[in-house]
Every structure is written in C-alpha cells, then in structure tokens.
Design a protein around this motif. Structure first.
Motif, PDB file in Angstrom:
ATOM      1  N   PRO A 177       0.830  -1.216   0.000  1.00 12.96           N
ATOM      2  CA  PRO A 177       0.000   0.000   0.000  1.00 12.96           C
ATOM      3  C   PRO A 177       0.864   1.265   0.000  1.00 12.96           C
ATOM      4  O   PRO A 177       1.983   1.246   0.515  1.00 12.96           O
ATOM      5  N   THR A 178       0.322   2.318  -0.565  1.00  8.23           N
ATOM      6  CA  THR A 178       1.036   3.605  -0.538  1.00  8.23           C
ATOM      7  C   THR A 178       0.390   4.565   0.471  1.00  8.23           C
ATOM      8  O   THR A 178       0.992   5.557   0.847  1.00  8.23           O
ATOM      9  N   HIS A 179      -0.851   4.276   0.829  1.00  8.55           N
ATOM     10  CA  HIS A 179      -1.563   5.122   1.799  1.00  8.55           C
ATOM     11  C   HIS A 179      -1.958   4.260   2.988  1.00  8.55           C
ATOM     12  O   HIS A 179      -2.570   3.216   2.815  1.00  8.55           O
ATOM     13  N   LEU A 180      -1.604   4.751   4.181  1.00  5.87           N
ATOM     14  CA  LEU A 180      -1.833   3.949   5.384  1.00  5.87           C
ATOM     15  C   LEU A 180      -2.376   4.809   6.513  1.00  5.87           C
ATOM     16  O   LEU A 180      -2.329   6.035   6.428  1.00  5.87           O
ATOM     17  N   ARG A 181      -2.867   4.123   7.539  1.00  6.65           N
ATOM     18  CA  ARG A 181      -3.378   4.838   8.718  1.00  6.65           C
ATOM     19  C   ARG A 181      -2.734   4.232   9.974  1.00  6.65           C
ATOM     20  O   ARG A 181      -2.306   3.076   9.953  1.00  6.65           O
ATOM     21  N   GLY A 182      -2.716   5.020  11.031  1.00  8.45           N
ATOM     22  CA  GLY A 182      -2.102   4.575  12.284  1.00  8.45           C
ATOM     23  C   GLY A 182      -2.682   3.267  12.777  1.00  8.45           C
ATOM     24  O   GLY A 182      -3.893   3.103  12.817  1.00  8.45           O
ATOM     25  N   GLY A 183      -1.808   2.331  13.137  1.00  9.42           N
ATOM     26  CA  GLY A 183      -2.257   1.069  13.706  1.00  9.42           C
ATOM     27  C   GLY A 183      -2.460  -0.055  12.707  1.00  9.42           C
ATOM     28  O   GLY A 183      -2.622  -1.210  13.097  1.00  9.42           O
ATOM     29  N   LEU A 184      -2.463   0.248  11.413  1.00  8.48           N
ATOM     30  CA  LEU A 184      -2.752  -0.786  10.411  1.00  8.48           C
ATOM     31  C   LEU A 184      -1.617  -1.790  10.290  1.00  8.48           C
ATOM     32  O   LEU A 184      -0.442  -1.433  10.355  1.00  8.48           O
ATOM     33  N   LEU A 185      -2.009  -3.048  10.075  1.00  7.20           N
ATOM     34  CA  LEU A 185      -1.053  -4.101   9.753  1.00  7.20           C
ATOM     35  C   LEU A 185      -1.062  -4.241   8.240  1.00  7.20           C
ATOM     36  O   LEU A 185      -2.129  -4.220   7.627  1.00  7.20           O
ATOM     37  N   TYR A 186       0.102  -4.365   7.648  1.00 10.07           N
ATOM     38  CA  TYR A 186       0.117  -4.557   6.202  1.00 10.07           C
ATOM     39  C   TYR A 186       1.374  -5.301   5.762  1.00 10.07           C
ATOM     40  O   TYR A 186       2.301  -5.495   6.558  1.00 10.07           O
ATOM     41  N   GLU A 187       1.344  -5.687   4.497  1.00 11.42           N
ATOM     42  CA  GLU A 187       2.454  -6.466   3.954  1.00 11.42           C
ATOM     43  C   GLU A 187       3.062  -5.749   2.758  1.00 11.42           C
ATOM     44  O   GLU A 187       2.341  -5.153   1.959  1.00 11.42           O
TER      45      GLU A 187
END
Lengths: 174, 146
Positions: free
Chosen positions: A66-76
């Motif tokens: 992802p290029t856009h994220l939010r606080g606390g998110l889990l991502y790969e």
C-alpha cells in the motif's frame, strides 16, 4: 385554544423565519461527510496495495504494497525479484521511510545479512540464478503516532552494482 | 498530547455530526439505536486511545471530552446568540390539532411518529392538542387545548 407556549415565537418556530436556509447547511455538511466516505472507498486513505514493476536488463523488481496507510494498520510489502541473468549477490536497499514510525514484525525468508548503508537498511539476499524468482515478504504495523509522508524507495543491487530502483512515497493518515 | 488532540477532534466531529443528522434520530432509542451507540463508542475509543492502554491515557481522553463539554455548555449559557447554532431551536409541528407538514418533513417526522409521541403522553387524538413542539432534544412536547 391554549395560549402560545412561553418562549415560542410563531414567526421563528412555526414559520421558520430566519432559519429556512439552515437545512441546506446541514445537508451540505452531510454531503461533505458522504464525499469523505467516497474518498475512503476510492482508497485515498489506504490500505489497498499497489504494484510497481521496474524492468532492468538483468532483473525485474516488483513492489506490491500500500502507498496510503493509517495509524495502527497491519500490512504487507512484497518484493519480487525476477532474475534474467545470474544475480550473484542480490542486495535490497530500503530507505528509512520503511522503518521510521513502523514496526517491522516479520521478514520472510530471513535475509542472509542485515546492515546499514549510508543510513538505509540493506538486506543481503544472496544468489538468484538466472530465470528464477525471489520473493521477500515484509510485515509491518504503523505506529499510531506516525503521520505524514515519507520516502520509501527500494533499490536492488548485485553486490556493488545498482540494478533497479523504485521510488515510492508512503502517506500516513492519523 | 496526541490523545488530547484526538479526543478534541472526535468531540468536534461528533458534535457536528449530531447537529447534522437531525433531532429525530436522537430522540428515539430503539434496540437498534442502542446497539449502534455501543458500536459507535467502541469505534470512538479505538480512534482516541488506539493502542494506549495506560490509565494516564484514559484520564487524558475522558478529561479532554469532559472539559470540552463543560466549555460548550458555558458558551451556550453565556452567549445566547450562539444557542441556535450549538443547541438548535424548538420547532412547532402541531397547531390547533393540525400537523404542520412542512416542518415535519424538515425533521423527517411522520404522522405515525407524531401520534405515537402523543399516545405516550396520554393523548389519544391530535384534535386534543393545541400546540405540539419538537424540542431541541428531539422529543415532542404537547400542550392540550383548554
């Protein structure tokens, strides 16, 4: 008929004099909220992954994250290297934006080595024979206080030779 | 600092949201509304404190909301001209037994809602009503014909 209740002014409270347009302010604010939700659906606030592929002669590097994220998110973040020629000592250099304000939970498969190169994170992946793929998975979690934009560039090296570079910016929403 | 800013933002957002969605939604508390309130509370908590499990964080978050609530209440009391903006204004929905449809439509209030509210106040027919006023809380008060 009973008297008009105290503090009720018919012109204002029955005929709505001076407040006829107020409903439009309310509707306008509601529309703003709907627009905000539509932007969310359009992935403006993350976290749908986005793929970028850069093809150089010797190898292809694909970044899927992802290029856009939010606080606390889990991502790969998934890095796929396709070697066209033998890459004797593949090294992936990640700019500090990948680690700043984020937890790096997992790196799979484990790189042969980790080091710092001029402030960037350098992962040594080793030999990738011609015609083969190498997939590297990094699992992150965004710190809740991480807000703003950061460079998250990736560069693939074969030893000291630069093969492929991907420029990326990560945007973190509160 | 972050918790305080988040709590203040959530307070302002909820305040505007409550003014925007209208009074009809606020006055009723059906079982579904109750569930939505719990869901809303949970979502708000996650947004304000996030992964901060500390007692200090809780006190900062709740304290901010409490202080802002008192602040809004004081402004509402001290500056009467701001009351319509902060609190809204009552609206006449029944006059002399006749519903005022234009005003009811504005608050998405049906005749069934109106008669139900009347029955809850031991009024069998709107013919008995001199004035029906939708208050700022969303509840409807009735003044009977004398």
């Amino acid at each position: 008929m009973a008297d008009i209740p105290d503090r009720i002014v018919l012109k204002r409270h029955r005929d709505l004099e001076g407040r006829k347009n107020r409903i439009w302010y309310r509707r306008g604010l509601l529309m703003l909220l709907v627009v905000f939700l539509c932007l969310g659906l359009a992935n403006v606030f993350g976290q749908r992954p986005h793929g970028t592929t850069v093809d150089a002669g010797a190898a292809t590097l694909e970044l899927y994250a992802p290029t856009h994220l939010r606080g606390g998110l889990l991502y790969e973040a998934r890095f796929t290297i396709t070697a066209r020629q033998d890459v004797k000592n593949a090294m992936l250099q990640l700019s500090p934006g990948w680690n700043e304000g984020q937890q790096l939970n997992t790196v799979e498969p484990s790189p042969l080595g980790e080091a710092s190169r001029n402030g960037d994170l350098l992962l040594t992946l080793g030999h990738i024979p011609a015609g083969q793929k190498y997939r590297l998975f990094l699992q992150f979690q965004v710190n809740p206080t991480n807000v703003g934009r950061r460079n998250a560039d990736v560069t693939l090296y074969d030893g000291g030779t630069k093969l492929v570079h991907i420029h990326r910016r990560l945007t973190f929403y509160p | 600092m972050d918790v305080i800013l988040r709590a203040a933002f959530v307070f302002a957002f909820l305040f505007v949201l409550m003014r925007v969605i209208g009074r009809r939604e606020l006055s009723s508390l059906e079982p579904f509304d109750l569930i939505m309130l719990i869901v809303l509370g949970d979502l708000v908590q996650q947004g304000v404190t996030q992964s901060d499990y500390s007692l200090t964080g809780v006190i900062l978050g709740i304290g901010t909301i409490a202080v802002l609530q008192v602040g809004v209440s004081y402004v509402n009391f001290r500056f009467p001209r701001l009351r319509p903006l902060l609190e809204g204004e009552p609206m006449v929905v029944v006059q002399d037994g006749k519903p005022i449809e234009r005003n009811m439509r504005r608050e998405r209030l049906t005749i069934e809602d109106l008669t139900e509210q009347a029955r809850l106040q031991n009024i069998g027919s709107l013919d008995e009503v001199a004035w029906g006023v939708m208050e700022t809380s969303g509840q409807i008060s009735f003044v009977k014909k004398s």
